[in-house]
Design an enzyme around this catalytic site. Structure first.
Site, PDB file in Angstrom:
ATOM      1  N   LYS A  78       0.852  -1.198   0.000  1.00 42.23           N
ATOM      2  CA  LYS A  78       0.000   0.000   0.000  1.00 42.23           C
ATOM      3  C   LYS A  78       0.885   1.244   0.000  1.00 42.23           C
ATOM      4  O   LYS A  78       1.935   1.262   0.655  1.00 42.23           O
ATOM      5  CB  LYS A  78      -0.891  -0.035   1.246  1.00 42.23           C
ATOM      6  CG  LYS A  78      -1.949   1.070   1.315  1.00 42.23           C
ATOM      7  CD  LYS A  78      -2.814   0.933   2.578  1.00 42.23           C
ATOM      8  CE  LYS A  78      -3.874   2.012   2.679  1.00 42.23           C
ATOM      9  NZ  LYS A  78      -4.716   1.862   3.893  1.00 42.23           N
ATOM     10  N   SER A 153      -9.704   1.945   3.194  1.00 46.03           N
ATOM     11  CA  SER A 153      -8.864   2.704   2.297  1.00 46.03           C
ATOM     12  C   SER A 153      -7.879   1.863   1.477  1.00 46.03           C
ATOM     13  O   SER A 153      -7.394   2.341   0.456  1.00 46.03           O
ATOM     14  CB  SER A 153      -8.056   3.728   3.108  1.00 46.03           C
ATOM     15  OG  SER A 153      -7.176   3.076   3.994  1.00 46.03           O
ATOM     16  N   SER A 177      -9.733  -0.412   7.348  1.00 41.95           N
ATOM     17  CA  SER A 177      -9.167  -0.204   6.007  1.00 41.95           C
ATOM     18  C   SER A 177      -8.521  -1.433   5.374  1.00 41.95           C
ATOM     19  O   SER A 177      -8.192  -1.405   4.193  1.00 41.95           O
ATOM     20  CB  SER A 177      -8.151   0.939   6.036  1.00 41.95           C
ATOM     21  OG  SER A 177      -8.814   2.176   6.045  1.00 41.95           O
TER      22      SER A 177
END
Lengths: 482, 480
Positions: A78, A153, A177
């Site tokens: 990420k 997210s 997330s």
């Protein structure tokens, strides 16, 4: 079956037998990304050259008789986790050109374990959001339905794993997330206990809630990736020493005798009926496998969301204050004086949702409001922790849906509060610092449903056992990506 | 109406740890700008602070030396504000649970010993330094100092005169130096002072409106600024004016204070607990260990100098008030076993030299070895004590060894009897009037004649010897 479709434990087995090599695996992965990611949009950056070089090195090491737990295995990261020499943008214009001079501890550990970093994945800006729509840099779609969001997210990591662009990926989870996008994309996502994984190099959103964790298509792979990244780190004083575990141990031992609590507040209003039914159907099967199941209550749950948004925004307002245009990151071209430089750089560099949370966080910490908001939220935090402590005196794990709904459509949640409600079943876990996993338990309307297992602190092993049982009883779920 | 000042001080002292408070960068002063930094002290995205245990230890040591209670549980907090010298846009400090509380310092005033209370001593990180370009335009930032550990020592408003504030600061500085917690160099910024002052009629037990004073770069500036501010506020009250609660800046050149910002403009720092650092839990055992390792404190050393070295109380007090000076003194005494002689040098030439050259004892260009060497030359009769003082001045200016100076400048004492006798005879021959006076009973004339010998020999004559030779020669004349 193509090489890019293999899971990690399968890849390790064929790599060890010499049936393939890392270069072949990496080439297959990159080819698939080239083919699919134009549509999916999971990656912000793919490091083809670096990945192939690392794959060659991994093959050389293997030929020399060396071994390492993830030798030659491709992984995606990420884009809020720092990678030395590679841009780490947090999907924000503010950090669009930020190149960290150091690796996050998890990246360092992955490299030491022989992993190949394929690229950096899209996300909501600074991890604030539940759909990846807040990325300032790219749109990521749900591989199951391109009109739907991948969740957030960590939407890029979830979509990349779901679309077989990479076998495993790292995400971060502050209020859901990892788990919520895992649920939306039909993959496994694990949020470890707070302190289990070093946060060093994770660009902070809300420091007391953030944890890095794995995405995978199999529970086994998630456990293996956790093996690599977990452990005390002297660079993170909130990481906890002496808790090292081998998470694959006993994962297939079955769940006979486990006590499962179903917190009734997690099945109430706002949870769509097909999601509830899908989760409860799986719970029935677990009961059939010898687990003891009982309804329970976590009475302070209804205050969790409010407390979460106060605490996380307060911390965010402070954590994001360093992006002032002075040393790195976006700086406005024109400004009158110092204050104007700050105001313009931050106005231009941050997106709407990030600004909203900075303002909210600044407000709740301001003198005159501190006691009414921030201090009260800390008290609620304690009450929620107590709720869980009491429940875990009786149960080994708690089970709930991960998200109240399946993946929603782009633009569907136009009101921020509606979007915040998408996290209502995941945020209490972060508030209490507990581990939780989302594992697919079936489909509703052709879209994956995630089942959340919440465990005691540092008891990821039990979560993984239960999740494995769910996986065994769900059958393979895989999106048909064209 | 008579007025009195109510004064409280906030003192920041940089701790003498080798590395910074949250990373392993050096704390060394100076260095090329931005060379003592790393991703952690620069607050780069994703980095985390890890508390330096030594910094906690030093803060506790200071707290113990200042008679504080040490908190068994304390925590770090974030103080949020934007400024280019603060790379995270928050300072990690301590808010409601400081490491040390409720201490005191004793000062010796004209009216006797007075206790000045200490509210708290807390731990925090230093910020960087802005360097404003001379031609205006832009400013540059040096982050070398960012993350150097600091303690902030907050006193109760117990001082009533600028002199008491000066005595408190002097005492505090010597305690921090003795405990080796800080080197307290104001010119390097390792000791910084802010002060609060309000004024009220003598006998009143309520406080007036307080004013905070900043930009105080020396103890003298603190004293002067307080003196000025006391008069300003007393005058204003006499004239029936309201005192504004504000921060004022001391203008050293003009010798006045100037308003910087009012209370309304004060920052809202939005303090909250630092989530990246776990609370500081201190056990009794560790506190006792730190306590037992506290070096000798100034008042203990003073007693020892009086008792064991036989120094007068006044000398002992002056020398021990300054850690570096007392260290210098002790080193000399180790090399030369006559404390009183050394004390005479320190109380006389050294203090005078420090004052004239405006230097601190820590940066004396003369080493204890050199001073002892000088004294030994006096003892050996190589030079007289008055020549010795001249040599000392040259040493202070050049740092050279005394024997080199004596040789270069030909200052060695003349002790050759033949040569001295011929000079004495020459003086007697050239000054018949004085000789006559002496022989006529004017004893004083002898001094003049000896002075003439000194002049002839440029002060290098062995005074004892000329004395004897002169007496001898004059008595020969009187017998004739």
């Amino acid at each position: 079956m193509e090489l890019y479709e293999y899971s990690v434990y399968e890849l390790i087995s064929i790599l060890e037998k010499g049936e393939t090599n890392s270069v072949e695996v990496t080439e297959s992965i990159i080819e698939n990304i080239d083919k699919r990611d134009g549509d999916i949009g999971a990656f912000l950056y793919v490091d083809k050259e670096g990945a192939l070089k690392a794959a060659e090195e991994a093959d050389r090491l293997r030929r020399d008789g060396k071994s390492a737990p993830f030798l030659g295995i491709p992984v995606a990261i990420k884009d809020n986790i720092c990678t030395e020499g590679t841009k780490t943008t947090c999907a924000s214009k503010m950090l669009e050109n930020f190149v960290p001079p150091y690796d996050a501890t998890v990246v360092k550990k992955l490299k030491e374990a022989g992993a190949i970093i394929v690229g950096k994945t899209n996300m909501d800006e600074f991890a604030m959001g539940s759909s990846t729509e807040n990325s300032a840099l790219k749109k990521t779609v749900n591989p199951w339905d391109f009109d739907r969001v991948p969740g957030g997210s960590s939407g890029g990591s979830a979509a990349a794993v779901a679309a077989s662009e990479v076998p495993v990926a790292l995400g971060s989870d502050t209020g859901g997330s990892i788990r919520q996008p895992a649920s939306f994309c039909g993959v496994v996502g694990l949020k470890p206990t707070y302190g289990r994984v070093s946060r060093y190099g994770l660009v902070a959103f809300a420091s007391s809630l953030d944890q890095i964790g794995p995405f995978a298509r199999d529970v086994e792979d998630a456990a293996m990736l956790l093996n690599v990244i977990a452990g005390y780190d002297k660079m993170d004083s909130t990481s906890v020493p002496g808790r090292e575990n081998y998470f694959l141990d006993g994962i297939k031992d079955g769940i006979k005798g486990f006590k499962i609590g179903l917190p009734k507040e997690y099945y109430g209003e706002g949870v769509s009926s097909d999601v509830r039914e899908s989760v409860l159907a799986m719970v029935k099967r677990l009961e059939g496998l010898g687990a003891f199941v009982e309804e329970t209550s976590l009475p302070y749950s209804e205050y969790a969301l409010a407390a979460y948004y106060i605490i996380s925004s307060a911390e965010a307002s402070s954590n994001l204050a360093r992006y002032d245009g002075i040393r790195y990151g976006h700086r406005a071209d024109k400004f009158d004086d110092l204050i104007d430089l700050y105001a313009r750089s931050r106005s231009e560099g941050f997106g709407k949702e990030v600004k909203r949370r900075i303002m909210l966080g600044t407000y709740v910490l301001s003198s005159g409001y501190y006691d009414a908001y921030y201090k009260k939220a800390l008290k609620v935090r304690t009450l929620i922790k107590n709720d869980f402590d009491r429940a875990f005196e009786k149960y080994d794990v708690l089970i709930s849906p991960t998200s109240p709904t399946v993946a929603f459509k782009f633009g569907e949640k136009s009101n921020p509060l509606e979007m915040y409600l998408a996290d209502i079943l995941t945020v209490p876990v972060n508030i209490a610092g507990l581990p939780a996993i989302s594992v697919p338990c079936g489909l509703a309307g052709g879209l994956p449903v995630g089942l959340q297992v919440i465990g005691k602190p540092f008891d990821e092993k039990t979560l993984l056992k239960i999740a494995y049982a769910v996986q065994e009883n769900t059958g393979k779920l895989k999106p048909e990506v064209k | 109406m008579e007025f009195e000042a109510v004064i409280g001080l906030e003192v920041h002292a940089e701790l003498l740890t080798e590395s910074k408070i949250f990373c392993s960068c050096t704390t060394e002063f100076g260095g090329e700008p931005n060379t003592h930094c790393c991703p952690v002290c620069l607050g780069l995205p994703g980095t985390l602070p890890v508390l330096n245990k030594k910094a906690v230890e030093y803060a506790i040591r200071a707290g113990l030396a200042l008679n504080c209670n040490i908190a068994r549980f304390s925590k770090m907090d974030r103080k949020n504000y934007f400024y280019p010298d603060l790379p995270k846009a928050y300072q990690i400090s301590q808010y409601d649970l400081p490491l040390c509380r409720d201490g005191y310092v004793e000062i010796e005033t004209e009216d006797g010993i007075k206790k000045i209370g200490i509210i708290r001593v807390h731990l925090e990180e230093d910020a960087g330094k802005l360097i404003h370009e001379e031609n205006g335009g832009s400013s540059l930032v040096d982050y070398n100092r960012t993350g150097v550990p600091l303690i902030e020592i907050v006193s109760y408003p117990d001082m009533r005169t600028p002199e008491e504030a000066r005595l408190y600061l002097t005492k505090l500085k010597s305690i921090l130096e003795y405990t080796e917690v800080s080197d307290c160099k104001m010119q390097e910024g390792s000791l910084r002072v802010d002060t609060n002052i309000s004024v009220r009629p003598v006998g009143s037990d309520t406080f007036g409106t307080k004013v905070e004073l900043k930009n105080l770069n020396s103890f003298r500036a603190v004293y002067k600024a307080l003196e000025y501010e006391f008069k300003r506020q007393a005058e204003a009250i006499k004239n029936g004016e309201e005192i504004t609660q504000e921060t004022r800046r001391w203008d050293e050149n003009k010798g006045i204070t100037i308003s910087m910002r009012s209370k309304e403009e004060a920052h809202d720092y939005r303090y909250f607990p630092e989530p990246d650092i776990v609370p500081i839990v201190v056990g009794d055992e560790w506190i006792e260990e730190i306590r037992s390792n506290i070096p000798e404190l100034p008042h203990q050393k003073k007693e020892r100098f009086i008792k064991d070295l036989g120094l007068p109380a006044y000398d002992a007090g002056v020398i021990t008030a300054d850690k570096a000076l007392s260290d210098f003194f002790e080193k000399c005494v180790e090399l030369y076993d006559n404390p009183k002689t050394i004390s005479n040098w320190v109380m006389g030439e050294i203090l005078r030299g420090m004052k004239e050259a405006e230097i601190e004892a820590s940066s004396l260009p003369i080493s204890p070895e050199q001073l002892v060497m000088l004294q030994k030359m006096v003892d050996a009769g190589t030079i007289s004590i008055s020549i010795g003082k001249k040599v000392f001045d040259t040493m202070l200016k050049t740092g050279k060894n005394p024997n080199d100076i004596v040789e270069e400048e030909g200052l060695a004492q003349i002790s050759d009897e033949g040569s001295l006798r011929s000079t004495v005879l020459k003086v007697i021959e050239n000054n018949p009037k004085s000789v006559e006076d002496f022989l006529g009973g004017k004893e004083k004339a002898m001094g003049f004649l000896i002075g003439q010998v000194m002049k002839e020999t440029k002060g290098k004559a062995n005074p004892q010897m000329i004395n004897e030779i002169m007496k001898e020669e004059l008595s020969k004349l009187s017998k004739n």
